[in-house]
Write an enzyme that holds these catalytic residues in place. Structure first.
Site, short mmCIF file in Angstrom:
data_model
loop_
_atom_site.label_atom_id
_atom_site.label_comp_id
_atom_site.label_asym_id
_atom_site.label_seq_id
_atom_site.Cartn_x
_atom_site.Cartn_y
_atom_site.Cartn_z
N ARG A 50 5.10 -0.48 -48.09
CA ARG A 50 6.35 -1.20 -47.72
C ARG A 50 7.23 -0.24 -46.73
O ARG A 50 7.80 -0.94 -45.65
CB ARG A 50 7.19 -1.62 -48.95
CG ARG A 50 8.36 -2.78 -48.26
CD ARG A 50 8.91 -3.22 -49.60
NE ARG A 50 9.53 -2.39 -50.39
CZ ARG A 50 10.20 -2.83 -51.66
NH1 ARG A 50 10.05 -3.96 -51.93
NH2 ARG A 50 10.88 -1.90 -52.30
N LYS A 149 13.36 -3.14 -45.57
CA LYS A 149 14.11 -2.34 -46.32
C LYS A 149 14.92 -1.26 -45.58
O LYS A 149 14.46 -0.11 -45.69
CB LYS A 149 13.52 -1.86 -47.50
CG LYS A 149 14.27 -1.33 -48.98
CD LYS A 149 13.56 -1.02 -50.08
CE LYS A 149 14.42 -0.79 -51.21
NZ LYS A 149 15.58 -1.32 -51.52
N GLU A 182 18.09 -14.19 -52.95
CA GLU A 182 18.04 -12.98 -53.78
C GLU A 182 19.38 -12.61 -54.18
O GLU A 182 20.21 -12.96 -53.84
CB GLU A 182 17.08 -12.02 -53.13
CG GLU A 182 17.65 -11.27 -51.95
CD GLU A 182 16.97 -10.23 -51.37
OE1 GLU A 182 15.88 -9.59 -52.09
OE2 GLU A 182 17.17 -9.86 -50.11
N1 PMP Z 1 16.01 -7.46 -53.08
C1 PMP Z 1 16.78 -6.28 -52.39
C2 PMP Z 1 17.71 -6.38 -51.55
C3 PMP Z 1 16.86 -4.91 -53.07
O1 PMP Z 1 17.39 -3.93 -52.41
C4 PMP Z 1 15.76 -4.77 -53.79
C5 PMP Z 1 15.22 -3.21 -54.37
N2 PMP Z 1 16.66 -2.77 -54.95
C6 PMP Z 1 14.98 -5.81 -54.47
C7 PMP Z 1 15.06 -7.05 -53.88
C8 PMP Z 1 13.87 -5.56 -55.30
O2 PMP Z 1 12.66 -5.08 -54.86
P1 PMP Z 1 11.86 -3.87 -55.66
O3 PMP Z 1 11.54 -4.64 -56.78
O4 PMP Z 1 10.82 -3.63 -54.68
O5 PMP Z 1 12.63 -2.72 -56.02
#
Ligand code: PMP
Length: 286
Positions: A50, A149, A182
């Site tokens: 990622r 990200k 989210e």
């Molecule tokens: N959405 C956002 C905006 C995030 O920053 C994160 C990670 N902190 C997630 C979802 C969750 O992603 P992951 O399970 O890969 O940590």
């Protein structure tokens, strides 16, 4: 604490970036937040993939191979004697001039912090958490893809401030169509009639690695799962709700905008998934 910076492990106080780094000037860069459980980097390949995908989207060439970054992530954990912890892997655009052009930044800065993280207090995991729905909308993919990200988290931070102002720890963000996307740092799931629902990629989300693990575990538990758009009313009418994220892991939501979700306690499906997640992180598959 030892921080890995541009090829070496240095003392925390010596880990410095240029004030001209575009990561600092413009939030221009990408990162990953990764857990380590029992000295193993959780979902290591998925996080590294990622990171490289995010970098490619913003036309940032990471000056290391995936394998090199995996090795130095382990090195940083070992240097800080961390068995269970949290890794922050950051790639900034690097030092450039006082203009936006990323092409005037010849060398990206890469650093790795290995530390501990406790996003929410332990009692929240027992009792569930309260959240609000933020007024700040999640950026549309046509503006800045939430699947990248990037170091530019102000959109999320503004929603997080709304949550803190409202006396809660997290905020649900909607997209421009009014669908749930989210939370500020977590993905969201609801349970309705014993089935799991979570917003699809098209709702404008970070494709969470914890989300993917939970989807896999739900499948194994024989739970019906659908990635489909969720509206505000679906949230209010849900039987259960929970969030997933690297730092948060799996946490139940028991209040949304002051309304009680289901029975007001972590529900049976959330608990089952949490238990299954806790087993998974200690397994060979982790
Ligand atoms: N959405 C956002 C905006 C995030 O920053 C994160 C990670 N902190 C997630 C979802 C969750 O992603 P992951 O399970 O890969 O940590």
């Amino acid at each position: 604490m030892k921080v890995w910076l541009d090829g070496q492990l240095v003392d925390e106080g010596d880990a410095c970036l240029s004030v001209f780094d575009h990561g600092v000037l413009y939030g221009d860069g990408v990162f990953e937040g990764i857990r380590a459980y029992g000295r193993k980097v959780f979902q290591c390949q998925a996080h590294i993939d990622r990171l490289f995908d995010s970098a490619k989207e913003i036309r940032l060439a990471i000056p290391y191979t995936k394998q090199e970054l995996i090795e130095v992530t382990y090195e940083t954990l070992a240097a800080n004697d961390i068995t269970d912890g949290y890794v922050r892997l950051v790639v900034t655009r690097g030092a450039g001039t006082l203009g936006l052009s990323p092409f005037k930044c010849p060398t990206p800065a890469v650093y790795i912090i290995a530390d501990q993280i406790a996003l929410y207090p332990p009692e929240m995991y027992e009792k569930g958490m309260a959240v609000i729905i933020a007024k700040t909308l999640r950026t549309s993919a046509s503006m800045l893809k939430p699947s990248i990200k990037s170091l530019n988290y102000l959109n999320n931070i503004l929603a997080k401030i709304e949550a803190i102002d409202a006396g809660v720890a997290e905020a649900i963000m909607l997209n421009a169509k009014g669908n749930v996307s989210e939370c500020t740092g977590d993905n969201i799931f609801i349970v309705k009639d014993s089935g799991l629902l979570t917003p699809p990629a098209e709702a404008g989300i970070l494709l969470g690695i914890t989300r993917a693990v939970v989807l896999k575990l739900a499948g194994r538990l024989g739970l019906p799962v659908a990635e489909q758009n969720i509206r505000t009313e679906d949230l209010y009418e849900a039987d259960e709700c929970f969030l997933t994220g690297t730092a948060a892991e799996v946490i139940s939501v028991t209040k949304i905008d002051g309304r009680t979700v289901g029975g007001g306690q972590p529900g049976p499906i959330t608990q089952k998934l949490l238990e299954s997640f806790r087993k998974f992180i200690r397994s060979d598959e982790a």
